[in-house]
Design a protein around this motif. Structure first.
Motif, PDB file in Angstrom:
ATOM      1  N   SER A 195       0.225  11.674  -5.869  1.00  0.00           N
ATOM      2  CA  SER A 195      -1.024  11.518  -5.020  1.00  0.00           C
ATOM      3  C   SER A 195      -1.240  11.815  -3.919  1.00  0.00           C
ATOM      4  CB  SER A 195      -0.312   9.969  -5.023  1.00  0.00           C
ATOM      5  OG  SER A 195      -0.162   9.181  -5.636  1.00  0.00           O
ATOM      6  N   THR A 196       0.280  12.960  -3.502  1.00  0.00           N
ATOM      7  CA  THR A 196       0.608  13.582  -2.434  1.00  0.00           C
ATOM      8  C   THR A 196      -0.598  14.915  -2.998  1.00  0.00           C
ATOM      9  OG1 THR A 196       2.382  12.321  -1.914  1.00  0.00           O
ATOM     10  CG2 THR A 196       1.581  14.071  -0.442  1.00  0.00           C
ATOM     11  N   THR A 197      -1.594  15.259  -1.571  1.00  0.00           N
ATOM     12  CA  THR A 197      -1.997  16.987  -1.217  1.00  0.00           C
ATOM     13  C   THR A 197      -1.208  17.891  -0.532  1.00  0.00           C
ATOM     14  OG1 THR A 197      -3.815  16.176   0.245  1.00  0.00           O
ATOM     15  CG2 THR A 197      -4.271  16.628  -2.366  1.00  0.00           C
ATOM     16  N   ASP A 198      -1.262  18.562   0.283  1.00  0.00           N
ATOM     17  CA  ASP A 198      -1.068  19.492   0.855  1.00  0.00           C
ATOM     18  C   ASP A 198      -1.380  19.192   1.938  1.00  0.00           C
ATOM     19  OD1 ASP A 198       0.286  21.230  -1.108  1.00  0.00           O
ATOM     20  OD2 ASP A 198      -1.096  23.042  -1.349  1.00  0.00           O
ATOM     21  N   ASP A 199      -2.689  18.935   2.254  1.00  0.00           N
ATOM     22  CA  ASP A 199      -3.730  18.902   3.617  1.00  0.00           C
ATOM     23  C   ASP A 199      -3.280  17.056   3.937  1.00  0.00           C
ATOM     24  OD1 ASP A 199      -4.979  20.680   3.052  1.00  0.00           O
ATOM     25  OD2 ASP A 199      -6.676  20.285   1.949  1.00  0.00           O
ATOM     26  N   GLU A 200      -2.311  16.441   3.290  1.00  0.00           N
ATOM     27  CA  GLU A 200      -2.394  15.015   3.563  1.00  0.00           C
ATOM     28  C   GLU A 200      -0.205  14.720   3.535  1.00  0.00           C
ATOM     29  OE1 GLU A 200      -2.790  13.155   0.224  1.00  0.00           O
ATOM     30  OE2 GLU A 200      -4.667  12.483   0.314  1.00  0.00           O
ATOM     31  N   THR A 201      -0.027  13.716   4.512  1.00  0.00           N
ATOM     32  CA  THR A 201       0.831  13.517   5.257  1.00  0.00           C
ATOM     33  C   THR A 201       1.707  13.058   3.257  1.00  0.00           C
ATOM     34  OG1 THR A 201       0.003  12.799   6.893  1.00  0.00           O
ATOM     35  CG2 THR A 201       2.450  11.789   6.817  1.00  0.00           C
ATOM     36  N   PRO A 202       2.618  13.038   3.945  1.00  0.00           N
ATOM     37  CA  PRO A 202       3.371  12.739   2.353  1.00  0.00           C
ATOM     38  C   PRO A 202       3.001  11.413   2.429  1.00  0.00           C
ATOM     39  CG  PRO A 202       5.261  14.537   2.990  1.00  0.00           C
ATOM     40  CD  PRO A 202       4.361  13.956   3.764  1.00  0.00           C
ATOM     41  N   LEU A 203       3.058  10.516   1.256  1.00  0.00           N
ATOM     42  CA  LEU A 203       2.950   9.177   1.205  1.00  0.00           C
ATOM     43  C   LEU A 203       4.702   8.566   1.173  1.00  0.00           C
ATOM     44  CD1 LEU A 203       0.743   7.983  -1.592  1.00  0.00           C
ATOM     45  CD2 LEU A 203       0.595   7.933   0.732  1.00  0.00           C
ATOM     46  N   VAL A 204       5.031   7.395   1.325  1.00  0.00           N
ATOM     47  CA  VAL A 204       6.775   6.699   1.196  1.00  0.00           C
ATOM     48  C   VAL A 204       6.757   6.532  -0.404  1.00  0.00           C
ATOM     49  CG1 VAL A 204       8.031   4.697   2.129  1.00  0.00           C
ATOM     50  CG2 VAL A 204       6.279   6.516   3.239  1.00  0.00           C
ATOM     51  N   PRO A 205       7.920   6.608  -1.198  1.00  0.00           N
ATOM     52  CA  PRO A 205       7.481   6.578  -2.260  1.00  0.00           C
ATOM     53  C   PRO A 205       7.147   4.872  -2.641  1.00  0.00           C
ATOM     54  CG  PRO A 205       9.551   7.598  -1.476  1.00  0.00           C
ATOM     55  CD  PRO A 205       8.290   7.665  -0.137  1.00  0.00           C
ATOM     56  N   SER A 206       6.857   4.032  -3.840  1.00  0.00           N
ATOM     57  CA  SER A 206       7.534   2.981  -3.919  1.00  0.00           C
ATOM     58  C   SER A 206       9.071   2.658  -4.280  1.00  0.00           C
ATOM     59  CB  SER A 206       5.952   2.724  -4.621  1.00  0.00           C
ATOM     60  OG  SER A 206       5.041   2.892  -4.698  1.00  0.00           O
ATOM     61  N   LEU A 207       9.369   1.427  -3.800  1.00  0.00           N
ATOM     62  CA  LEU A 207      11.196   1.216  -3.968  1.00  0.00           C
ATOM     63  C   LEU A 207      10.926  -0.056  -5.157  1.00  0.00           C
ATOM     64  CD1 LEU A 207      11.880   2.183  -1.077  1.00  0.00           C
ATOM     65  CD2 LEU A 207      11.184   3.232  -2.417  1.00  0.00           C
ATOM     66  N   VAL A 208      11.889   0.415  -5.752  1.00  0.00           N
ATOM     67  CA  VAL A 208      12.266  -0.961  -6.721  1.00  0.00           C
ATOM     68  C   VAL A 208      12.763  -2.208  -5.642  1.00  0.00           C
ATOM     69  CG1 VAL A 208      11.905   0.069  -8.830  1.00  0.00           C
ATOM     70  CG2 VAL A 208      14.663   0.749  -7.737  1.00  0.00           C
ATOM     71  N   ALA A 209      13.454  -3.223  -6.127  1.00  0.00           N
ATOM     72  CA  ALA A 209      13.825  -3.888  -5.458  1.00  0.00           C
ATOM     73  C   ALA A 209      15.560  -4.221  -6.812  1.00  0.00           C
ATOM     74  CB  ALA A 209      13.370  -4.845  -4.922  1.00  0.00           C
ATOM     75  N   VAL A 210      16.323  -5.075  -6.132  1.00  0.00           N
ATOM     76  CA  VAL A 210      17.342  -5.273  -7.413  1.00  0.00           C
ATOM     77  C   VAL A 210      17.496  -6.736  -6.783  1.00  0.00           C
ATOM     78  CG1 VAL A 210      19.258  -5.141  -8.857  1.00  0.00           C
ATOM     79  CG2 VAL A 210      18.007  -3.463  -8.228  1.00  0.00           C
ATOM     80  N   THR A 211      17.766  -8.030  -7.392  1.00  0.00           N
ATOM     81  CA  THR A 211      18.136  -8.836  -7.332  1.00  0.00           C
ATOM     82  C   THR A 211      19.501  -9.485  -7.700  1.00  0.00           C
ATOM     83  OG1 THR A 211      17.038 -10.194  -8.488  1.00  0.00           O
ATOM     84  CG2 THR A 211      15.923 -10.190  -7.051  1.00  0.00           C
ATOM     85  N   ASN A 212      20.590 -10.450  -6.634  1.00  0.00           N
ATOM     86  CA  ASN A 212      21.115 -11.279  -7.643  1.00  0.00           C
ATOM     87  C   ASN A 212      20.584 -12.801  -8.341  1.00  0.00           C
ATOM     88  OD1 ASN A 212      21.602 -12.523  -5.186  1.00  0.00           O
ATOM     89  ND2 ASN A 212      23.526 -12.056  -4.773  1.00  0.00           N
ATOM     90  N   GLY A 213      19.894 -12.526  -8.287  1.00  0.00           N
ATOM     91  CA  GLY A 213      19.677 -14.162  -8.370  1.00  0.00           C
ATOM     92  C   GLY A 213      17.985 -14.056  -9.248  1.00  0.00           C
ATOM     93  N   ASP A 214      17.390 -15.694  -9.272  1.00  0.00           N
ATOM     94  CA  ASP A 214      15.879 -15.404  -9.344  1.00  0.00           C
ATOM     95  C   ASP A 214      15.409 -15.270  -7.807  1.00  0.00           C
ATOM     96  OD1 ASP A 214      13.248 -16.270  -9.362  1.00  0.00           O
ATOM     97  OD2 ASP A 214      13.553 -18.246 -10.861  1.00  0.00           O
ATOM     98  N   ALA A 215      14.892 -13.925  -8.100  1.00  0.00           N
ATOM     99  CA  ALA A 215      13.382 -13.541  -6.982  1.00  0.00           C
ATOM    100  C   ALA A 215      13.165 -14.476  -6.414  1.00  0.00           C
ATOM    101  CB  ALA A 215      12.591 -12.240  -7.381  1.00  0.00           C
ATOM    102  N   ALA A 216      12.972 -15.753  -6.267  1.00  0.00           N
ATOM    103  CA  ALA A 216      12.031 -16.812  -5.320  1.00  0.00           C
ATOM    104  C   ALA A 216      12.787 -17.329  -4.592  1.00  0.00           C
ATOM    105  CB  ALA A 216      11.118 -17.571  -6.606  1.00  0.00           C
ATOM    106  N   GLY A 217      14.115 -17.562  -5.723  1.00  0.00           N
ATOM    107  CA  GLY A 217      15.691 -18.234  -4.950  1.00  0.00           C
ATOM    108  C   GLY A 217      15.501 -18.275  -2.772  1.00  0.00           C
TER     109      GLY A 217
END
Length: 302
Positions: A195-217
């Motif tokens: 998604s990044t070209t030479d003319d663009e500012t590099p995008l911040v990569p999408s990041l995974v997240a890890v939880t230690n329980g139910d994500a809505a807890g």
């Protein structure tokens, strides 16, 4: 001197003049042996009282092999498998889309919805720590094929997080879409680079997240940066009994392309043939493997 004795006996030895010498019988002397070297050593413990053994921690079935805490910092979490559960009735639509979409991105509900309406609402309201994004904007993966939500379906037990459709379905009607932490991270990095070209500012990569329980807890902790997500995975994998792994989630933002799914786990040969038939109309060819332990309750495993 002649041989005549005073007792008048000639040519004979007088028993009185020449009594026989009586010798005392020899008393045998008992020899004493030198003690063996072994008798000089400390006595060995008897077998009657074996040393007590320390209780071994109970390990949850299906869970990964525990990693010692002192080695957690060197644990390679890239090999960690992640599991997305779906009903087989949803598989054809997922393959047509070419992606697993986050709940917030779905335009139509799945043919068989696993999450209860209240669960979907709570995940829309909950934010991933350190971001401004809701949990509903992420595709959820289990970190164990024996996650508690899945166990509730397998055991047909009540769980408020589950929809009635899920409660009414047999375990063999579900499939596990499997990938690894490395595969997903590499896939997200590749999407960002494309998604990044030479003319663009590099995008911040999408990041995974890890939880230690139910994500809505409300008490759930998140690792939402590369460093904190890795540490969270190390902590979960180092846990002795694997209990937190059964509640934990790996969250992938927006969508997961189907080419990142390397394996589809099924209950039996009949389901495998059905899945292979669905895959024929698709460009995606993940391995389809029969693995019954993933589809049996913990009670059956014991």
């Amino acid at each position: 001197m002649d041989d005549e004795c005073i007792h008048g006996l000639e040519g004979k030895l007088c028993a009185l003049c020449y009594p026989k010498v009586v010798t005392e019988p020899l008393v045998p002397v008992k020899k004493t042996r030198a003690p063996k070297l072994s008798s000089l050593r400390d006595p060995l413990p008897t077998a009657a009282t074996p040393p007590a053994r320390a209780a071994r921690p109970v390990r949850v079935a299906g869970a990964p092999r525990p990693v010692r805490a002192e080695k957690a910092s060197t644990d390679n979490v890239d090999e960690q498998r992640v599991y997305h559960l779906t009903h087989i009735s949803n598989l054809a639509a997922i393959l047509r889309d070419g992606c697993l979409f986050a709940n917030a991105a779905l335009t139509t509900r799945p043919a068989v919805d696993i999450s209860a309406p209240a669960t979907r609402e709570s995940r829309r309201d909950a934010l991933v720590a350190g971001t401004e994004r809701s949990v509903a904007e992420y595709v959820p993966f289990f970190l164990s094929p024996n996650a508690t939500v899945w166990e509730s379906i397998r055991a047909e037990s009540t769980d408020p997080r589950l929809a009635l459709d899920a409660h009414g379905s047999e375990a063999f009607a579900f499939v596990m879409l499997v990938s690894t932490v490395k595969k997903i991270n590499d896939g997200l990095a590749a999407v960002t680079d494309a998604s990044t070209t030479d003319d663009e500012t590099p995008l911040v990569p999408s990041l995974v997240a890890v939880t230690n329980g139910d994500a809505a807890g409300s008490l759930t902790r998140f690792g939402a940066t590369p460093a904190t997500a890795e540490r969270m995975l190390q902590t979960l994998r180092a846990e002795a009994d694997g209990a937190m792994m059964l509640e934990a989630e790996l969250l992938v933002p927006d969508a997961v392309p189907m080419e990142l799914v390397t394996l589809i786990g099924v209950c039996n040969d009949n389901v495998r043939e059905t899945v292979r038939g669905i895959l024929k109309a698709s460009a995606f060819k993940p391995k389809v493997a029969v693995y019954p332990p993933w589809f049996h309750t913990s009670a059956d495993a014991e």
